[in-house]
Write a protein that holds these residues in place. Structure first.
Motif, PDB file in Angstrom:
ATOM      1  N   SER A  32      -5.170   3.135  15.700  1.00 12.15           N
ATOM      2  CA  SER A  32      -5.302   2.062  14.718  1.00 12.15           C
ATOM      3  C   SER A  32      -6.234   0.985  15.270  1.00 12.15           C
ATOM      4  CB  SER A  32      -3.933   1.462  14.432  1.00 12.15           C
ATOM      5  OG  SER A  32      -3.458   0.814  15.595  1.00 12.15           O
TER       6      SER A  32
ATOM      7  N   ASN B  55       0.823  -1.214   0.000  1.00 13.59           N
ATOM      8  CA  ASN B  55       0.000   0.000   0.000  1.00 13.59           C
ATOM      9  C   ASN B  55       0.859   1.268   0.000  1.00 13.59           C
ATOM     10  OD1 ASN B  55      -1.548   2.244   1.751  1.00 13.59           O
ATOM     11  ND2 ASN B  55      -2.985   1.100   0.480  1.00 13.59           N
ATOM     12  N   ASP B  56       2.012   1.238   0.705  1.00 12.25           N
ATOM     13  CA  ASP B  56       2.933   2.382   0.672  1.00 12.25           C
ATOM     14  C   ASP B  56       3.262   2.734  -0.778  1.00 12.25           C
ATOM     15  OD1 ASP B  56       3.017   2.293   3.416  1.00 12.25           O
ATOM     16  OD2 ASP B  56       5.007   1.411   3.568  1.00 12.25           O
TER      17      ASP B  56
ATOM     18  N   ALA C 136      -2.575  -5.525   8.626  1.00 10.43           N
ATOM     19  CA  ALA C 136      -3.856  -4.995   8.167  1.00 10.43           C
ATOM     20  C   ALA C 136      -4.483  -4.098   9.218  1.00 10.43           C
ATOM     21  CB  ALA C 136      -4.798  -6.146   7.841  1.00 10.43           C
ATOM     22  N   LEU C 137      -4.015  -4.196  10.474  1.00  8.42           N
ATOM     23  CA  LEU C 137      -4.634  -3.446  11.562  1.00  8.42           C
ATOM     24  C   LEU C 137      -3.840  -2.221  11.993  1.00  8.42           C
ATOM     25  CD1 LEU C 137      -5.943  -6.364  13.831  1.00  8.42           C
ATOM     26  CD2 LEU C 137      -7.184  -5.039  12.122  1.00  8.42           C
ATOM     27  N   GLN C 138      -2.622  -2.076  11.523  1.00 11.77           N
ATOM     28  CA  GLN C 138      -1.857  -0.870  11.885  1.00 11.77           C
ATOM     29  C   GLN C 138      -0.753  -0.601  10.870  1.00 11.77           C
ATOM     30  OE1 GLN C 138       0.269  -1.205  15.574  1.00 11.77           O
ATOM     31  NE2 GLN C 138       1.768  -2.642  14.759  1.00 11.77           N
ATOM     32  N   ALA C 139      -0.324   0.696  10.821  1.00 11.19           N
ATOM     33  CA  ALA C 139       0.729   1.072   9.887  1.00 11.19           C
ATOM     34  C   ALA C 139       2.083   0.567  10.356  1.00 11.19           C
ATOM     35  CB  ALA C 139       0.766   2.590   9.725  1.00 11.19           C
TER      36      ALA C 139
ATOM     37  N   VAL D  24       2.471   0.053  18.423  1.00  7.84           N
ATOM     38  CA  VAL D  24       3.401   1.189  18.493  1.00  7.84           C
ATOM     39  C   VAL D  24       2.683   2.523  18.662  1.00  7.84           C
ATOM     40  CG1 VAL D  24       3.564   1.429  15.970  1.00  7.84           C
ATOM     41  CG2 VAL D  24       5.449   2.200  17.403  1.00  7.84           C
ATOM     42  N   GLU D  25       1.446   2.624  18.166  1.00 11.59           N
ATOM     43  CA  GLU D  25       0.757   3.916  18.259  1.00 11.59           C
ATOM     44  C   GLU D  25       0.364   4.287  19.681  1.00 11.59           C
ATOM     45  OE1 GLU D  25      -2.173   4.639  15.039  1.00 11.59           O
ATOM     46  OE2 GLU D  25      -1.371   2.735  14.377  1.00 11.59           O
TER      47      GLU D  25
ATOM     48  N   ASP E   8       4.898  -3.624  19.436  1.00 10.15           N
ATOM     49  CA  ASP E   8       4.623  -4.221  18.130  1.00 10.15           C
ATOM     50  C   ASP E   8       4.624  -3.120  17.077  1.00 10.15           C
ATOM     51  OD1 ASP E   8       3.741  -5.487  15.903  1.00 10.15           O
ATOM     52  OD2 ASP E   8       1.705  -5.844  16.631  1.00 10.15           O
ATOM     53  N   ALA E   9       5.693  -3.052  16.261  1.00 10.79           N
ATOM     54  CA  ALA E   9       5.796  -2.027  15.232  1.00 10.79           C
ATOM     55  C   ALA E   9       5.742  -2.635  13.832  1.00 10.79           C
ATOM     56  CB  ALA E   9       7.080  -1.224  15.408  1.00 10.79           C
TER      57      ALA E   9
ATOM     58  N   ARG F 272      -3.927   8.244  21.368  1.00  6.41           N
ATOM     59  CA  ARG F 272      -2.477   8.358  21.196  1.00  6.41           C
ATOM     60  C   ARG F 272      -1.864   9.158  22.338  1.00  6.41           C
ATOM     61  NH1 ARG F 272      -0.447   8.332  16.000  1.00  6.41           N
ATOM     62  NH2 ARG F 272       1.561   8.318  17.048  1.00  6.41           N
TER      63      ARG F 272
ATOM     64  N   GLY G 297       5.917   0.688  12.049  1.00  9.02           N
ATOM     65  CA  GLY G 297       7.018   1.584  11.732  1.00  9.02           C
ATOM     66  C   GLY G 297       7.254   2.634  12.800  1.00  9.02           C
TER      67      GLY G 297
ATOM     68  N   VAL H 280       2.586  -4.237  22.812  1.00  6.85           N
ATOM     69  CA  VAL H 280       1.782  -3.021  22.737  1.00  6.85           C
ATOM     70  C   VAL H 280       1.913  -2.413  21.336  1.00  6.85           C
ATOM     71  CG1 VAL H 280       1.392  -0.743  23.718  1.00  6.85           C
ATOM     72  CG2 VAL H 280       2.206  -2.605  25.173  1.00  6.85           C
TER      73      VAL H 280
ATOM     74  N   MET I 286       6.223   5.562  14.451  1.00  5.72           N
ATOM     75  CA  MET I 286       5.023   6.389  14.554  1.00  5.72           C
ATOM     76  C   MET I 286       5.196   7.582  15.484  1.00  5.72           C
ATOM     77  SD  MET I 286       2.646   5.613  12.467  1.00  5.72           S
ATOM     78  CE  MET I 286       1.191   6.394  13.166  1.00  5.72           C
TER      79      MET I 286
ATOM     80  N   GLU J 174      -4.669   5.346   6.412  1.00  2.00           N
ATOM     81  CA  GLU J 174      -4.632   4.076   7.131  1.00  2.00           C
ATOM     82  C   GLU J 174      -5.994   3.812   7.763  1.00  2.00           C
ATOM     83  OE1 GLU J 174      -2.027   2.118   7.074  1.00  2.00           O
ATOM     84  OE2 GLU J 174      -0.757   3.531   5.999  1.00  2.00           O
TER      85      GLU J 174
ATOM     86  N   ARG K 153      -8.590   3.261  10.752  1.00  2.00           N
ATOM     87  CA  ARG K 153      -8.493   3.969  12.034  1.00  2.00           C
ATOM     88  C   ARG K 153      -9.808   3.938  12.784  1.00  2.00           C
ATOM     89  NH1 ARG K 153      -9.839   7.401   7.753  1.00  2.00           N
ATOM     90  NH2 ARG K 153     -10.395   9.465   8.263  1.00  2.00           N
TER      91      ARG K 153
ATOM     92  N   GLU L 224      -7.581   9.686  16.637  1.00  3.02           N
ATOM     93  CA  GLU L 224      -7.792   8.296  16.239  1.00  3.02           C
ATOM     94  C   GLU L 224      -6.662   7.379  16.701  1.00  3.02           C
ATOM     95  OE1 GLU L 224     -10.102   9.701  12.202  1.00  3.02           O
ATOM     96  OE2 GLU L 224      -7.937   9.687  12.352  1.00  3.02           O
TER      97      GLU L 224
ATOM     98  N   THR M 237      -2.239   8.931  13.216  1.00  4.46           N
ATOM     99  CA  THR M 237      -2.759   7.617  12.863  1.00  4.46           C
ATOM    100  C   THR M 237      -3.347   7.604  11.452  1.00  4.46           C
ATOM    101  OG1 THR M 237      -3.232   7.129  15.165  1.00  4.46           O
ATOM    102  CG2 THR M 237      -4.439   5.857  13.519  1.00  4.46           C
ATOM    103  N   ARG M 238      -4.106   8.677  11.093  1.00  2.00           N
ATOM    104  CA  ARG M 238      -4.798   8.649   9.797  1.00  2.00           C
ATOM    105  C   ARG M 238      -3.815   8.651   8.633  1.00  2.00           C
ATOM    106  NH1 ARG M 238      -4.917  13.294  12.349  1.00  2.00           N
ATOM    107  NH2 ARG M 238      -4.562  15.302  11.351  1.00  2.00           N
ATOM    108  N   PHE M 239      -2.593   9.156   8.845  1.00  2.00           N
ATOM    109  CA  PHE M 239      -1.621   9.225   7.751  1.00  2.00           C
ATOM    110  C   PHE M 239      -0.659   8.038   7.747  1.00  2.00           C
ATOM    111  CE2 PHE M 239      -2.162  13.974   8.689  1.00  2.00           C
ATOM    112  CZ  PHE M 239      -3.274  14.049   7.894  1.00  2.00           C
ATOM    113  N   GLY M 240      -0.411   7.467   8.929  1.00  2.00           N
ATOM    114  CA  GLY M 240       0.497   6.324   8.994  1.00  2.00           C
ATOM    115  C   GLY M 240       1.861   6.638   8.409  1.00  2.00           C
ATOM    116  N   ILE M 241       2.493   5.654   7.780  1.00  2.00           N
ATOM    117  CA  ILE M 241       3.850   5.842   7.266  1.00  2.00           C
ATOM    118  C   ILE M 241       3.834   6.406   5.839  1.00  2.00           C
ATOM    119  CG2 ILE M 241       5.999   4.670   6.658  1.00  2.00           C
ATOM    120  CD1 ILE M 241       5.492   4.856   9.663  1.00  2.00           C
TER     121      ILE M 241
ATOM    122  N   ASP N  25      -4.224  13.882  18.057  1.00  2.00           N
ATOM    123  CA  ASP N  25      -4.711  12.839  17.144  1.00  2.00           C
ATOM    124  C   ASP N  25      -6.023  12.257  17.677  1.00  2.00           C
ATOM    125  OD1 ASP N  25      -5.044  10.699  15.417  1.00  2.00           O
ATOM    126  OD2 ASP N  25      -2.908  10.200  15.372  1.00  2.00           O
TER     127      ASP N  25
END
Lengths: 573, 191
Positions: free
Chosen positions: B134, A4-5, A324-327, B119-120, A319-320, B69, A329, B117, A331, B174, B176, B132, A336-340, B130
């Motif tokens: 994830s 997706n990136d 499918a549930l998180q970006a 990362v966000e 957990d980085a 967040r 990397g 945990v 952060m 992403e 959210r 939101e 959150t809405r923009f992610g990586i 923020d």
């Protein structure tokens, strides 16, 4: 990097390239010498403005007069922004009763917005009244961008005209850039932003009681209107401190996509306008190809570095991983809405263009992720660059490139049918060297001055990076920051104010001087010895010249900052 | 020279009127008609009283609410009048220290949860506001929230799924979960 990136980056480039031709064609009509279907639409308004200001629209200016008009106009604008900040406590539209801005900060901000840099030492929501934001900052967002476009158009005329002593009329070029290009696009973009949730009102801040019974003060203001021109004019100065990371400035991934397009669309489309004006569109595409050749690999590098995450978290129960549930990397300093992907692409765009808006905190980028924005600026803001200024910066590099090619084969270099001689080379070299010299010299000053080092927020190599980034940003009229640096001090306000002014105006004047001399020349016919400047060979040569100048000048400094930090980070120090 | 000065200053004033007065006012007027809710801050009301904005994060600290967040604003988190990120560099020891404390706080509120945990929940947002998290960060908190409220875990997870927004237009940004909307939904279930 995730699929997706890559897809988001590809989609952005595809939409951008699809818009280049229509917007570029439109601008070619706006700045055409003869009246046409576009310029007839606003002819009445133009005539009224010129009559009131006593301007003769048919007066053709030589390069010196053009430069003086440009300077007068910008210094007057700078003075207005300064005075508004110093007197806002007595003026209307200040519902939060914000005080006068300190003189050093006000001067820094005035230069910053007049020079299209929009470096911000202050926090908008707690410093600037609505009146200052609208009459001072929004206006300079328009006019500094219009100035950049006007100067570019005059420089291109220098290549086009033969045996001429003039480059056009600054007042007309600047007014047309404002009325035909920036204003209509801004209205559309501003309304798109409001539809996504960007606020647009002149109400006082709103106090609410949260679910956990705390008080929260929601800031308000005419944000969307300023936000649109902030992007479109590659300005970058946010209404709020967090800039385009603030949900009231950039609330959704779609608003973010529009912001990124708005930053690049004029610098990219001007390449087409340039090709159209010089009568050979391939010349414009070649310049655009060079910009993309530099932009795409650096962007992918930045996104990959951010997606890889921060080794400092490796030993912790974090957990980085992207899923499918998180970006996943890195952060820290991202929304959150923009992610990586949407953050990394934005960071590359805003520094490749001299915009400087941020939707993620660059100070918290990984060492290599932070190196990319810094180096994109250090390349001289010619990879797209500022509206107008990016392309004339790239044309300076093109002149240097044909000169180097000429040296190799022992012929007098030519570009676009004009002989490049000593005077042109001097001016182009000045344009290339001014920002380089400012970055190196002023970083050295900052590092040696206790008042400079006092602003640093992070320890070690990263602290040096903060100072290098600040001076780089100011000296290339970008405006983004490693924002941990406390730069709202007299030392930093003065140093960066000087950098911003010198990077903007002397450079533009040098390029106008070059154009003045080019306009006077006759065209040389194309011969077997002419280096074609629309071929992949020339694109590669031009990219190499940009890279070599940027690498030779800045590698030692980068080694002390982001590269040293990367080595420490990777080895767990 | 005098002529250039006059030209420049008068044109500056005229274009100030166009771009600094007419333009923002026109956009404000059109926005007020077309998008009144968004133009005024997307304010969320409960029982007729504003409780926040759907776009601005709020600080949640009780175990019965989902937490958002981490926020680096001062003096307290989620101060909407003073947006900022932490600006901590990647190798700054203070960053790793802050991460450890956040992990410890999450673990203390939910002792049985041994999962890593997301990362966000460890890294501070860019704006400090923020709104939101994830879906992973929401899922991590489901058991804690369910226990604190005496609700079924499946029911809370269903609420999270209901409030999960996919990528915009299927591609952009992403997935959210809006924390304020989710917590308000929880409150209305409990009542």
């Amino acid at each position: 990097m995730t699929a997706n990136d890559v897809f988001q980056i590809g989609l952005f480039l595809a939409v951008l390239l699809a818009l280049v031709k229509p917007v570029g064609q439109y601008m070619a009509l706006v700045f055409a010498d003869e009246p046409n279907r576009v310029t007839r639409v606003g002819a009445g308004v133009e005539r009224l403005l010129y009559r009131l200001a006593g301007i003769r629209a048919d007066e053709d200016m030589g390069w010196k007069r053009y430069a003086i008009a440009m300077l007068v106009f910008n210094v007057a604008g700078l003075a207005v922004v300064y005075l508004l900040q110093r007197t806002q406590q007595w003026l209307p539209l200040n519902p939060q009763h914000l005080a006068a801005v300190a003189p050093d900060s006000a001067m820094n901000t005035a230069i910053s917005f007049a020079s299209n840099t929009n470096w911000q030492g202050y926090a908008g929501e707690s410093t600037m009244s609505y009146l200052t934001q609208a009459l001072g900052l929004t206006v300079q967002n328009f006019l500094s961008a219009a100035t950049g476009i006007a100067v570019l158009i005059a420089i291109v005329r220098g290549f086009v005209r033969r045996g001429a002593s003039t480059l056009g009329n600054f007042w007309v070029d600047m007014t047309r850039a404002t009325l035909y290009v920036l204003l209509p696009l801004s209205v559309v973009i501003a309304l798109l932003f409001v539809s996504q949730g960007v606020v647009q009102n002149i109400a006082p801040y709103l106090d609410v009681t949260t679910l956990e019974h705390a008080r929260q003060t929601l800031p308000m203001g005419p944000v969307a209107s300023q936000e649109a021109i902030k992007m479109l004019g590659t300005n970058g100065g946010g209404f709020f401190n967090a800039n385009s990371a603030h949900p009231f400035e950039n609330p959704t991934p779609f608003s973010n996509f529009v912001q990124m397009l708005a930053i690049f669309i004029i610098p990219a489309a001007l390449c087409y306008t340039f090709g159209s004006m010089v009568g050979d569109r391939r010349q414009g595409w070649a310049i655009l190809a060079t910009m993309l050749l530099l932009f795409v690999p650096l962007t992918l590098g930045l996104v990959a570095a951010e997606q890889a995450g921060n080794p400092a978290f490796h030993g912790l129960a974090v957990d980085a991983q992207a899923s499918a549930l998180q970006a996943g990397g890195n952060m820290e300093g991202k929304e959150t809405r923009f992610g990586i992907a949407s953050s990394g692409l934005f960071a590359a765009i805003t520094t490749a263009a001299s915009c400087g808006a941020v939707n993620a905190m660059h100070d918290s980028l990984t060492p290599l992720g932070g190196l990319v924005p810094m180096w994109l600026m250090q390349l001289g803001e010619v990879v797209f660059g500022g509206v107008g200024s990016g392309l004339y910066g790239m044309l300076a590099f093109a002149v240097v490139a044909v000169f180097i090619a000429g040296l190799m084969v022992g012929r007098t270099p030519e570009y676009l049918g004009k002989k490049i001689e000593a005077h042109e080379m001097k001016m182009a070299s000045l344009a290339v060297l001014i920002p380089c010299a400012l970055v190196v010299i002023c970083t050295a000053i900052a590092v040696m001055a206790p008042a400079g080092v006092a602003g640093v927020a992070n320890p070690g190599a990263h602290g040096f990076s903060e100072m290098l980034y600040a001076v780089t940003s100011a000296s290339n009229n970008n405006g983004s920051a490693f924002a941990g640096l406390s730069a709202n001090t007299p030392f930093w306000n003065v140093l960066l104010g000087i950098c911003m002014f010198l990077a903007r105006f002397p450079l533009a004047i040098a390029m106008l001087a070059m154009a003045g001399s080019l306009a006077a020349k006759r065209a040389v016919p194309v011969s077997a010895g002419t280096l074609p400047t629309h071929t992949p060979l020339f694109v590669a040569l031009l990219a190499c010249v940009v890279i070599v100048v940027g690498a030779l000048t800045f590698l030692p400094a980068l080694a002390l900052g982001p590269i040293a930090e990367q080595l420490m980070s990777a080895t767990g120090h | 020279m005098a002529k250039i000065l006059r030209n420049g200053i008068v044109l500056l004033l005229l274009l100030t009127a166009v771009t600094g007065v007419a333009y923002p006012l026109a956009v404000t007027a059109v926005a007020a008609v077309l998008f009144p809710g968004q133009a005024n801050g997307s304010v969320v009301e409960r029982d007729g009283k504003p409780v926040g904005s759907s776009l601005i994060g709020q600080s949640f600290t009780t175990p019965g609410y989902f937490w958002g967040r981490p926020s680096a604003t001062t003096p307290g988190p989620d101060n909407a009048a003073a947006s900022t990120g932490s600006n901590l560099g990647p190798t700054n020891p203070a960053l790793a220290e802050a991460a450890k404390q956040r992990i410890a706080a999450l673990r203390a509120a939910d002792p049985g949860n041994a999962a890593l945990v997301p990362v966000e929940l460890v890294a501070a947002s860019a704006s400090g506001l923020d709104p939101e998290i994830s879906p992973a960060a929401a899922r991590y908190q489901v058991a804690r929230v369910a226990r604190a409220r005496g609700l079924d875990v499946a029911k809370v997870q269903a609420l999270v799924d209901e409030h999960t927004q996919q990528r915009q237009l299927g591609v952009l940004g992403e997935p959210r979960v809006n924390v304020l909307a989710l917590n308000m939904a929880l409150d209305s279930v409990a009542r």
